[in-house]
Scaffold this active site. Structure first.
Site, PDB file in Angstrom:
ATOM      1  CG  ASP A 122       4.247   0.034  -7.431  1.00  0.00           C
ATOM      2  OD1 ASP A 122       3.668   0.079  -8.488  1.00  0.00           O
ATOM      3  OD2 ASP A 122       5.231   0.502  -7.204  1.00  0.00           O
ATOM      4  CE  LYS A 181       8.320  -0.230  -5.066  1.00  0.00           C
ATOM      5  NZ  LYS A 181       7.086   0.496  -4.992  1.00  0.00           N
ATOM      6  CE  LYS A 212       9.000   1.760  -8.088  1.00  0.00           C
ATOM      7  NZ  LYS A 212       7.720   2.073  -7.857  1.00  0.00           N
TER       8      LYS A 212
END
Lengths: 477, 317
Positions: B154, B217, B253
């Site tokens: 991430d 995300k 996400k």
């Protein structure tokens, strides 16, 4: 992985307190009308909901007399602040009984509970609250030094928003000191008669509000009654013209809110995803049974393919079915006649060469349902571009330049509403000045507020409802 | 700067800084009122009974169970991993979560702790959460995560560069990190709370997709507002549009601030109705959360037992 099937989440029909029979409301009492009783259907199941007594010519006369008596003896003499108390009380009672009214409305009309619960009933209450506030301030409304009520108002409302249209008509009439005789539509009389109960609960003086269910003949009696001072009608252009003819030459005042064929104009710089939402809301809200529905999409040629792709995907996610299910987006068409009219017009669209696309959503076997349909490649000359369909059917046309957009948008005998989708503020203002429509929405559609006047141009009628301007229709100023 | 696998139209968009800017600013705008209205409208979907149980299980299987504290220890990570493998020890049929998400220095511990369970290890990297460091340090951070065996990385984008309009720099950085990830999946954190407008969220989403991010995300969880429904709507529209244009499926996400089952179900409804049914899988949708899992488990028990259970019956890890 299984699909995300939302479990049915229906409201209980028991909440509606449905009774086997309903009766006209005249002079503060429910009376047995001498007209031929009618049966009202649940359009989602085709089952009979209730028997409703109707008003004959004699009953209409009694109702007008009751309204006249109430007008002269109590209502017009009452100080505005006193009238306001009653109107506020009605608003609060609508809120208190909102669930019952919402479920009953969905049963009788076929509209999704999501809409009756979240829009129709709250907006109806809001109209009473708003107009209650005006009742003691009419001298300051800018309509002259001493505006006076007109007298007895005969009001005729359509079947697409039964309770909301009642509120649009009755709230300003009462606030300005008029008394009313209201005829609800023959296919959707139930909430109006529960509203009569609310008038009793509010201890409204007898005769101030009278409800006379019935079909067109009852409406004609009301329109032609010599002791009526004002007619307010919302419905089809055809009937509106008849009414205007019958009222011509009398002293009766008239306001008409009739059909529409609104243009929803999407420019190539529009926020496309939200434009798609606005288009969906504009034409598929209330199954397209909306006089100000955005039934003609005018898309700029440079974005039409992208817009159509997004639109079809979005429309295919609309959930059609049981109006009482909280997850339903599109409910039932109100009557078999209306369904037949929608079918007839869509067939003409195919015959005249437009490209038909229909949502693949499942359609219930029973009840009056029509899957959302989008016609592309529509030309101004086709019937589906000119006539009001009053159903979940969208006609997509294209344009090349802003001037062409204005010309095509205005190329209609109607003029109730229009929508503009662009990120360019100056273009919004320019377009709004060019469009001949009573309401012009920018980057949104189908937004209503009691403070915003609503009404049309040309064959969409005349007079305004709502806002300060709307008061004028019930005042001799 | 060109990315070779893109269709011609999109490859042109990444030819140089100027064309990238033209492309991003040529995307349709997002109307704030409209997107918030749509998000609020979808949030009123009523999900009950079988549909609710299905949604709860699906949501559990999408959770990236996260601990991102300065005070994280190996012990804490092992406890988290145990919870990820078996969220509800009393009910073995409960699905395991998708991944545990930790800092890079703890990735090795996490990898050992989840070995053989099918739970992935995600590691935040690139000078998380601010992203303010030299490119070489960010890449070293990624290397630490990947070398420790993390299957998912991430990263945070350089919001400073994005807000200054240096899109090419952001694009290249994402590309370089994607290359450094090797086989690991790359989730690109936009930190939407700092981008502030929906137009920026849409541009940043496309930028990340163009540069090869496997997921977009919302947030690090360290900035408020973190994930919101309207922001997630905009990102879901971006991956849907990406799919329409390229035929490739990329994931979304939302992270931060999603605490209750009710919230999670609202996100799933949005996934279902905005992006489409294909996205209702942990391969394409994740929740970045720490406390959400326990509420999902509590609601799962309620659905199955017919009555409420207490928080004391669930583990705290």
């Amino acid at each position: 992985m299984p699909a995300f099937d939302y479990a049915p989440a229906p409201e209980s029909r028991d909440i509606a307190n449905l009774k086997p029979s309903y009766r006209p409301f005249i002079g503060g009492e429910f009376v047995t009308g001498s007209g031929e009783p009618l049966k009202t259907l649940n359009p989602a199941t085709e089952e009979v909901l209730a028997e409703v007594g109707t008003a004959s010519a004699a009953d209409v006369d009694t109702a007008v007399q009751a309204a006249r008596k109430a007008y002269e003896r109590t209502w017009s003499r009452m100080p505005g602040a006193e009238r306001a108390k009653y109107v506020f009380r009605i608003a609060r009672l609508i809120q208190e009984r909102s669930r019952e009214l919402a479920v009953l409305e969905s049963l009788d009309n076929g509209k999704p509970i999501r809409e009756s619960r979240d829009a129709d009933v709250p907006t109806a209450a809001a109209h009473f609250f708003y107009h209650a506030g005006w009742a003691d301030k009419l001298d300051y409304a800018g309509l002259g030094p001493d505006p006076r009520p007109l007298g007895v108002a005969g009001q005729i409302i359509p079947w697409n928003f039964p309770l909301l249209m009642l509120a649009w008509k009755i709230a300003p009439a009462l606030a300005t000191g008029n008394t009313v005789v209201l005829k609800p539509a023959e296919t959707t009389p139930l909430t109006a008669l529960v509203f009569a109960e609310i008038c009793q609960q509010a201890e409204l003086p007898p005769g101030v509000v009278n409800i006379v269910p019935g079909a067109g003949d009852t409406g004609a009696e009301l329109v032609n009654h010599p002791d009526i001072d004002k007619i307010a009608f919302t419905g089809s252009t055809e009937v509106g013209k008849l009414i205007q003819r019958s009222v011509a030459g009398t002293r009766k005042k008239l306001t008409l809110e009739l059909g529409g064929k609104a243009a929803n104009v999407v420019f190539d710089d529009a926020p496309l995803d939200q434009a798609v939402e606005g288009i969906v809301n504009g034409i598929f809200y209330n199954q397209g049974h909306v006089c100000c529905a955005g039934s003609r999409l005018l898309a700029q040629e440079s974005v039409v393919d992208e817009l159509l792709a997004k639109l079809r995907y979005r429309v295919s996610t609309l959930r059609l079915g049981d109006p009482l299910d909280k997850n339903t987006d599109i409910g039932a068409i109100n009557s078999a006649e209306q369904l037949a009219r929608i079918r007839e017009l869509t067939e003409s669209g195919e015959a005249e060469g437009a490209d038909r696309w229909t949502s693949p959503c499942p359609v219930p076997e029973r009840g009056f349902f029509f899957a959302p349909t989008v016609f592309s490649g529509v030309q101004q000359s086709m019937r589906i571009a000119r006539e009001e369909i009053f159903g979940p059917v969208l006609s997509v046309l294209t344009f090349r330049t802003p001037d062409e957009a204005v010309a095509k948008a205005n190329n209609t005998p109607y003029g109730l509403s229009a929508g503009i989708w662009t990120e360019k503020g100056s273009r919004i203002l320019w377009m709004a000045n060019q469009l001949r429509a009573g309401v012009v929405w920018a980057n949104t559609f189908n937004r209503f507020d009691p403070a915003a006047p609503f009404g049309g141009y040309q064959e969409s009628g005349f007079g305004r409802e709502g806002g300060r301007t709307g008061l004028e229709a019930y005042l001799d100023a | 700067m060109t990315s070779s696998t893109l269709p011609a139209g999109l490859a042109d968009a990444t030819r140089d800084e100027a064309s990238l800017r033209r492309f991003l600013h040529g995307l349709p705008g997002v109307d704030q009122v409209g997107v918030e209205q749509r998000a609020a409208g979808l949030a009123t979907r009523s999900i009950k009974k079988a549909a609710k149980l299905w949604a709860i299980d699906t949501a559990i299987s999408m959770v990236d169970l996260t601990t991102l504290e300065g005070a994280d220890t190996r012990g804490k990570v092992r406890a988290l991993a145990a919870k990820a493998r078996r969220p509800d020890p009393d009910r073995p049929d409960t699905p395991r979560v998708a991944a545990v998400c930790v800092y890079p220095d703890l990735a090795a511990t996490a990898v050992r702790a989840v070995a053989g369970s099918g739970v992935e290890v995600a590691s935040v990297a690139t000078a998380f959460p601010s992203g303010r460091s030299a490119r070489s340090i960010k890449l070293a951070d990624v290397a630490l995560a990947v070398d420790s065996g993390a299957g998912e990385v991430d990263m945070v984008i350089d919001r400073g560069a994005f807000l200054e309009g240096r899109y090419g720099e952001v694009f290249e950085e994402i590309q370089e990190i994607k290359a450094a990830c090797g086989d690991a999946h790359l989730k690109v954190i936009l930190e939407t709370g700092e981008l502030a407008t929906y137009d920026s969220v849409r541009r940043a989403s496309w930028l990340a997709l163009l540069a090869g991010g496997d997921f977009i995300k919302t947030s690090t969880g360290k900035v408020s507002p973190a994930a919101t429904l309207p922001v997630t709507h905009v990102m879901l529209q971006a991956v849907r549009d990406w799919y329409t244009t390229t035929g490739e499926l990329r994931g979304v996400k939302p992270a931060g601030g999603i605490r209750t089952t009710k919230d999670a179900i609202r996100y799933l409804v949005a996934v279902h109705e905005v992006a489409g049914e294909e996205w209702l899988t942990p391969k394409l949708f994740r929740f970045g959360a720490s406390s959400l899992l326990n509420d999902l488990l509590l609601q799962r028990r309620t659905q199955l037992d017919g009555h409420y259970s207490g928080p004391d019956y669930l583990t705290l890890d």
